[in-house]
Scaffold this motif. Structure first.
Motif, PDB file in Angstrom:
ATOM      1  N   GLU A  59      -4.656  -3.540  -6.066  1.00  0.00           N
ATOM      2  CA  GLU A  59      -4.635  -2.321  -5.239  1.00  0.00           C
ATOM      3  C   GLU A  59      -4.441  -1.088  -6.120  1.00  0.00           C
ATOM      4  N   HIS A  65      -8.164  -2.907  -0.973  1.00  0.00           N
ATOM      5  CA  HIS A  65      -7.507  -1.992  -0.039  1.00  0.00           C
ATOM      6  C   HIS A  65      -6.515  -2.802   0.785  1.00  0.00           C
ATOM      7  N   THR A  81     -12.472  -2.822  -1.869  1.00  0.00           N
ATOM      8  CA  THR A  81     -12.948  -1.446  -1.759  1.00  0.00           C
ATOM      9  C   THR A  81     -14.426  -1.452  -2.141  1.00  0.00           C
TER      10      THR A  81
END
Length: 108
Positions: A59, A65, A81
């Motif tokens: 992250e 995400h 992501t």
């Protein structure tokens, strides 16, 4: 390919996705959004602490995400992501190489 830029680029890649579990986590997330428990069940040999640590690092690097839903019990979902989705090609190449290596080892 032996120049310094190549070597430092490989080093940077390993800094982000290196280790035993990060690539496995990414493989699971290639299939779509997963909750923490789903990831843990898919990787029974990883400890909860290690999974949490690896997810945090991914992250922090913008690869995954983390979405928290305010409810009881708490619900947290993880997804790739757009940037993390660019890892698919790398994972496919690694999977192909791993399969070829396994076949080679079976022949030996």
């Amino acid at each position: 390919m032996g120049d310094q830029l190549f070597k430092s680029s490989v080093e940077m890649t390993l800094k982000v996705i290196g280790g035993k579990w990060k690539l496995v986590i990414l493989c699971h997330l290639m299939d779509g959004v997963k909750r923490f428990g789903e990831l843990k069940r898919g990787m029974p040999d990883i400890t909860q602490k290690m999974l949490t640590q690896q997810l945090r690092e991914l992250e922090d690097d913008g690869i995954i995400h983390r979405e928290v839903f305010v409810q009881v019990p708490p619900k947290v979902e993880y997804s790739l992501t757009k940037y993390g989705q660019t890892m698919e090609e790398v994972l496919n190449v690694m999977a192909d190489w791993g399969q070829q290596h396994q076949e080679r080892m079976n022949e030996a």
